[in-house]
Scaffold this motif. Structure first.
Motif, PDB file in Angstrom:
ATOM      1  N   GLU B  20      -3.884 -25.522  20.131  1.00  0.00           N
ATOM      2  CA  GLU B  20      -4.531 -26.229  19.023  1.00  0.00           C
ATOM      3  C   GLU B  20      -6.122 -26.622  19.088  1.00  0.00           C
ATOM      4  OE1 GLU B  20      -2.318 -28.955  16.639  1.00  0.00           O
ATOM      5  OE2 GLU B  20      -0.978 -27.261  15.915  1.00  0.00           O
ATOM      6  N   PRO B  21      -6.547 -26.815  20.408  1.00  0.00           N
ATOM      7  CA  PRO B  21      -7.855 -27.289  20.729  1.00  0.00           C
ATOM      8  C   PRO B  21      -8.529 -25.970  20.534  1.00  0.00           C
ATOM      9  CG  PRO B  21      -6.986 -28.384  22.342  1.00  0.00           C
ATOM     10  CD  PRO B  21      -5.900 -27.603  21.376  1.00  0.00           C
ATOM     11  N   ILE B  22      -7.945 -24.729  21.020  1.00  0.00           N
ATOM     12  CA  ILE B  22      -8.650 -23.556  20.962  1.00  0.00           C
ATOM     13  C   ILE B  22      -8.634 -23.030  19.465  1.00  0.00           C
ATOM     14  CG2 ILE B  22      -8.583 -20.874  21.528  1.00  0.00           C
ATOM     15  CD1 ILE B  22      -7.268 -22.077  23.908  1.00  0.00           C
ATOM     16  N   ALA B  23      -7.537 -23.081  18.614  1.00  0.00           N
ATOM     17  CA  ALA B  23      -7.503 -22.798  17.319  1.00  0.00           C
ATOM     18  C   ALA B  23      -8.444 -23.535  16.308  1.00  0.00           C
ATOM     19  CB  ALA B  23      -6.032 -22.767  16.639  1.00  0.00           C
ATOM     20  N   THR B 201      -7.853  -6.157  39.044  1.00  0.00           N
ATOM     21  CA  THR B 201      -9.189  -7.166  39.212  1.00  0.00           C
ATOM     22  C   THR B 201      -9.790  -7.539  37.930  1.00  0.00           C
ATOM     23  OG1 THR B 201      -9.137  -5.702  41.106  1.00  0.00           O
ATOM     24  CG2 THR B 201     -11.167  -7.076  40.756  1.00  0.00           C
ATOM     25  N   LEU B 202      -9.746  -6.582  36.976  1.00  0.00           N
ATOM     26  CA  LEU B 202     -10.307  -6.649  35.643  1.00  0.00           C
ATOM     27  C   LEU B 202      -9.531  -7.690  34.825  1.00  0.00           C
ATOM     28  CD1 LEU B 202     -12.725  -5.260  33.949  1.00  0.00           C
ATOM     29  CD2 LEU B 202     -11.027  -4.352  32.654  1.00  0.00           C
ATOM     30  N   ALA B 203      -8.119  -7.693  35.150  1.00  0.00           N
ATOM     31  CA  ALA B 203      -7.597  -8.726  34.057  1.00  0.00           C
ATOM     32  C   ALA B 203      -7.928 -10.094  34.825  1.00  0.00           C
ATOM     33  CB  ALA B 203      -6.180  -8.374  34.389  1.00  0.00           C
ATOM     34  N   LEU B 204      -7.887 -10.330  36.203  1.00  0.00           N
ATOM     35  CA  LEU B 204      -8.093 -11.519  36.881  1.00  0.00           C
ATOM     36  C   LEU B 204      -9.553 -12.086  36.334  1.00  0.00           C
ATOM     37  CD1 LEU B 204      -7.147 -13.531  38.760  1.00  0.00           C
ATOM     38  CD2 LEU B 204      -8.578 -12.475  40.420  1.00  0.00           C
ATOM     39  N   LEU B 205     -10.568 -11.082  36.539  1.00  0.00           N
ATOM     40  CA  LEU B 205     -11.824 -11.561  36.288  1.00  0.00           C
ATOM     41  C   LEU B 205     -12.102 -11.833  34.499  1.00  0.00           C
ATOM     42  CD1 LEU B 205     -14.168  -9.203  38.494  1.00  0.00           C
ATOM     43  CD2 LEU B 205     -13.564 -11.617  38.702  1.00  0.00           C
ATOM     44  N   LEU B 206     -11.337 -11.127  33.839  1.00  0.00           N
ATOM     45  CA  LEU B 206     -11.546 -11.343  32.357  1.00  0.00           C
ATOM     46  C   LEU B 206     -10.939 -12.607  32.168  1.00  0.00           C
ATOM     47  CD1 LEU B 206     -10.687  -8.148  30.478  1.00  0.00           C
ATOM     48  CD2 LEU B 206     -12.606  -9.377  30.533  1.00  0.00           C
ATOM     49  N   GLY B 207      -9.848 -13.149  32.908  1.00  0.00           N
ATOM     50  CA  GLY B 207      -9.343 -14.683  32.478  1.00  0.00           C
ATOM     51  C   GLY B 207     -10.343 -15.566  32.806  1.00  0.00           C
ATOM     52  N   ILE B 208     -10.875 -15.307  34.035  1.00  0.00           N
ATOM     53  CA  ILE B 208     -12.106 -16.259  34.494  1.00  0.00           C
ATOM     54  C   ILE B 208     -13.285 -16.382  33.366  1.00  0.00           C
ATOM     55  CG2 ILE B 208     -13.683 -16.966  36.100  1.00  0.00           C
ATOM     56  CD1 ILE B 208     -11.837 -15.798  38.142  1.00  0.00           C
ATOM     57  N   HIS B 209     -13.497 -15.122  32.810  1.00  0.00           N
ATOM     58  CA  HIS B 209     -14.843 -14.834  31.631  1.00  0.00           C
ATOM     59  C   HIS B 209     -14.191 -15.620  30.613  1.00  0.00           C
ATOM     60  CE1 HIS B 209     -18.198 -12.434  30.539  1.00  0.00           C
ATOM     61  NE2 HIS B 209     -17.839 -12.256  29.762  1.00  0.00           N
ATOM     62  N   PHE B 210     -13.411 -15.389  30.159  1.00  0.00           N
ATOM     63  CA  PHE B 210     -12.644 -16.200  28.725  1.00  0.00           C
ATOM     64  C   PHE B 210     -12.726 -17.773  29.033  1.00  0.00           C
ATOM     65  CE2 PHE B 210     -10.440 -11.920  27.235  1.00  0.00           C
ATOM     66  CZ  PHE B 210     -11.754 -11.489  27.169  1.00  0.00           C
ATOM     67  N   LEU B 211     -12.227 -18.120  30.208  1.00  0.00           N
ATOM     68  CA  LEU B 211     -12.037 -19.646  30.505  1.00  0.00           C
ATOM     69  C   LEU B 211     -13.562 -20.154  30.419  1.00  0.00           C
ATOM     70  CD1 LEU B 211      -9.871 -21.851  31.337  1.00  0.00           C
ATOM     71  CD2 LEU B 211     -10.461 -21.260  33.610  1.00  0.00           C
ATOM     72  N   LEU B 212     -14.477 -19.606  31.222  1.00  0.00           N
ATOM     73  CA  LEU B 212     -15.615 -20.186  31.142  1.00  0.00           C
ATOM     74  C   LEU B 212     -16.193 -20.030  29.693  1.00  0.00           C
ATOM     75  CD1 LEU B 212     -17.078 -18.429  34.339  1.00  0.00           C
ATOM     76  CD2 LEU B 212     -16.844 -20.838  33.866  1.00  0.00           C
ATOM     77  N   VAL B 213     -16.241 -19.183  28.819  1.00  0.00           N
ATOM     78  CA  VAL B 213     -16.623 -19.069  27.492  1.00  0.00           C
ATOM     79  C   VAL B 213     -15.990 -20.213  26.790  1.00  0.00           C
ATOM     80  CG1 VAL B 213     -16.803 -17.834  25.453  1.00  0.00           C
ATOM     81  CG2 VAL B 213     -17.191 -16.419  27.461  1.00  0.00           C
ATOM     82  N   ARG B 214     -14.732 -20.602  27.009  1.00  0.00           N
ATOM     83  CA  ARG B 214     -14.010 -21.707  26.341  1.00  0.00           C
ATOM     84  C   ARG B 214     -14.774 -23.134  26.752  1.00  0.00           C
ATOM     85  NH1 ARG B 214     -13.563 -23.815  22.935  1.00  0.00           N
ATOM     86  NH2 ARG B 214     -11.899 -25.334  22.680  1.00  0.00           N
ATOM     87  N   ILE B 215     -15.115 -23.017  28.268  1.00  0.00           N
ATOM     88  CA  ILE B 215     -15.622 -24.366  28.780  1.00  0.00           C
ATOM     89  C   ILE B 215     -17.069 -24.634  28.174  1.00  0.00           C
ATOM     90  CG2 ILE B 215     -16.393 -25.337  30.773  1.00  0.00           C
ATOM     91  CD1 ILE B 215     -13.962 -23.916  32.283  1.00  0.00           C
ATOM     92  N   HIS B 216     -17.589 -23.449  28.093  1.00  0.00           N
ATOM     93  CA  HIS B 216     -19.126 -23.730  27.841  1.00  0.00           C
ATOM     94  C   HIS B 216     -19.478 -23.556  25.994  1.00  0.00           C
ATOM     95  CE1 HIS B 216     -20.312 -21.379  31.760  1.00  0.00           C
ATOM     96  NE2 HIS B 216     -20.285 -22.580  32.051  1.00  0.00           N
ATOM     97  N   GLY B 217     -18.497 -23.033  25.476  1.00  0.00           N
ATOM     98  CA  GLY B 217     -18.753 -22.762  23.959  1.00  0.00           C
ATOM     99  C   GLY B 217     -19.714 -21.342  24.131  1.00  0.00           C
ATOM    100  N   ILE B 218     -19.561 -21.081  22.766  1.00  0.00           N
ATOM    101  CA  ILE B 218     -20.608 -19.943  22.581  1.00  0.00           C
ATOM    102  C   ILE B 218     -22.009 -20.432  22.716  1.00  0.00           C
ATOM    103  CG2 ILE B 218     -21.081 -19.926  20.043  1.00  0.00           C
ATOM    104  CD1 ILE B 218     -19.856 -16.897  22.242  1.00  0.00           C
TER     105      ILE B 218
END
Ligand code: HEM
Lengths: 134, 223
Positions: B20-23, B201-218
Motif C-alpha cells: 500500500e505505501p507503494i500504491a 545479473t540484470l535482474a539483480l541490479l534492476l531490483g536494487i535500481h528500483f529499490l533505490l528509486v523507491r527510497i529516493h522518490g523521483i
C-alpha cells in the motif's frame, strides 16, 4: 515536492499501462512487417562485404576509422579503442562525481547542458561516420 | 468476491503493509498532473517492459535453439520456417532488443538532463551505467547465436577491437573466445552468458535500481 498529485496506483499506473500497450503493440507490428533476418551459414574462409556491427556499437567503429593519429609510441588504433571504449565509459560512470553542482534546474546548469548536447552530437556523428566512410 | 480473496490473502501474508505505501504514494505534478503525463519519465519503464518481453520470447527460442556450430544455424532456420509462430517470436525478440537499447539510452539522456544523478542518487546512476553496459553485452552475445555470416564476422570484428585494449585486451579476447579462435567454445559460452549470467545479473541490479528509486522518490522539477 510531493504535496499533492495523483496516487501511483491506480491512477498513474493506468497511464503507464496505456504507454506499455502502445510499446508492445509497436514491437509486435514491427516484428510482423520486418522479420528478423538469417543470412547464409557462417563461413570462416569467406569475409562478406560490407559487415557492420549492431547500430549501438557503430560509434566505436566510426571513431576507430576517424582516429588516425599516433600519439608518441602509442598506435592510432590503440588510442581509438582506449578513447571510445575505456575512457568514454569511465567518463559516463563518473558523471555524478565530476558535476558537483547540486542545481537541477536546466537553465541554471549551462555547462552540463552544453557538454551533454556535445556528447550526443559526437556519438551521432561517429555513428554516421561508421556507416558512411568505408 | 475479489475483495474477499484479497482480504483472505492479506490476512495470511500482510501483503498490504508492503504494497500500500507503494500504491498510495503520490506522483509529483511535474511527472503527471492528472491530465498530462510527461512521457520522458516512462522510458525506464519501457526498457523494463522490453526486458520482460525478451525473457518470455527468449524462453521459447531456447526450446529449439542448439548452441553448437553444427546445429545452431539449422535450428534457427527451423525456428524461422517450421515452428508455428517461430518467425514471429524470433522477430519480436530481435525488435524488443533494439527497442530496449534505444529506451535505455533515452532514459539515460533524460536522467542526465533532469539532473537526476545528483545527490543522493549518484549510486543509482553508477548502477544505471552498468545496466546499460549489460544491455549492450546482451546484444553482443546474442548477435553471434544464429551463426550466420553476419553473426560470425561481426563478432570477429568485435573481439578484434576488444583485444586491442592495452594490457587486458588480449586476455579478454581469449576469455570471450574460449581459446584462440571463434569456434564451438565461443558459441557455447556466448549462449551461457546470454541466457544465464546476463539475465540474472540484470535482474539483480534492476531490483536494487528500483529499490533505490523507491527510497529516493523521483527527482524534482527540472524547469
Ligand atoms: C536496464 C536498464 C534500465 C531500466 C529498466 C531502468 C528503469 C528505471 C525506472 C523504471 C526508473 C523510474 C523512473 C523512470 O522510469 O524514469 C528509473 C530511474 C532512474 N534510473 Fe534507470 N533504468 C535503467 C538504466 C539506467 C541507466 C543506463 C541510468 C543512467 C546511467 C539510470 C539511472 C537512473 C536514475 C538516476 C534514476 C532515478 C531518476 C529520478 O529519480 O528521477 N537507469 N530507472
Amino acid at each position: 515536492m510531493r504535496v499533492r498529485g495523483l496516487s501511483f496506483f491506480p491512477n498513474f499506473l493506468l497511464r503507464e499501462v496505456v504507454i506499455m500497450f502502445t510499446t508492445a503493440a509497436s514491437i509486435f507490428l514491427l516484428a510482423s512487417i520486418f522479420p528478423a533476418s538469417l543470412l547464409d551459414p557462417a563461413n570462416p574462409f569467406e569475409t562478406p562485404k560490407p559487415i557492420f556491427p549492431e547500430w549501438y556499437f557503430l560509434y566505436v567503429y566510426g571513431f576507430l576509422k576517424f582516429w588516425t593519429w599516433d600519439i608518441g609510441p602509442i598506435k592510432a588504433k590503440t588510442m581509438g579503442i582506449v578513447i571510445s571504449m575505456v575512457f568514454f565509459q569511465l567518463l559516463l560512470i563518473l558523471v555524478p562525481f565530476i558535476d558537483r553542482n547540486t542545481e537541477v534546474n536546466l537553465k541554471k546548469r549551462p555547462i552540463a547542458v552544453i557538454l551533454g548536447v556535445i556528447t550526443i552530437a559526437a556519438v551521432l556523428f561517429f555513428t554516421i561516420y561508421g556507416i558512411v566512410f568505408e | 468476491m475479489m475483495k474477499q480473496l484479497y482480504e483472505w490473502i492479506d490476512k495470511r501474508t500482510k501483503l498490504s503493509k508492503y504494497w500500500e505505501p507503494i500504491a498510495r504514494h503520490p506522483v509529483p505534478s511535474h511527472v503527471s498532473d492528472g491530465v498530462r503525463t510527461n512521457p520522458v519519465y516512462c522510458l525506464g519503464g519501457i526498457a523494463f517492459l522490453c526486458f520482460i518481453i525478451l525473457v518470455i520470447t527468449g524462453m521459447f527460442l531456447a526450446m529449439y535453439y542448439k548452441p553448437t556450430p553444427d546445429e545452431a544455424y539449422e535450428s534457427v532456420r527451423y525456428i524461422m520456417e517450421e515452428v508455428p509462430m517461430g518467425a514471429f517470436i524470433r522477430s519480436v525478440h530481435s525488435w524488443a532488443a533494439n527497442m530496449m537499447i534505444a529506451a535505455v539510452m533515452l532514459h539515460m539522456i533524460r536522467v542526465y538532463f533532469t539532473g537526476a544523478y545528483k545527490p543522493p542518487r549518484e549510486l543509482n546512476w553508477v548502477i544505471g551505467v552498468v545496466l546499460f553496459l549489460i544491455t549492450t553485452a546482451f546484444g553482443f552475445t546474442g548477435y553471434l547465436l544464429p551463426w550466420d555470416q553476419l553473426a560470425y564476422w561481426a563478432t570477429t570484428i568485435g573481439i578484434q577491437i576488444t583485444s586491442g585494449i592495452p594490457v587486458v585486451g588480449p586476455y579478454v579476447g581469449k576469455l570471450l573466445m574460449g581459446g584462440g579462435e571463434i569456434g564451438p567454445n565461443t558459441l557455447s559460452r556466448f549462449y551461457a552468458v546470454h541466457t544465464i549470467i546476463l539475465p540474472l545479473t540484470l535482474a539483480l541490479l534492476l531490483g536494487i535500481h528500483f529499490l533505490l528509486v523507491r527510497i529516493h522518490g523521483i527527482s524534482g522539477r527540472y524547469l
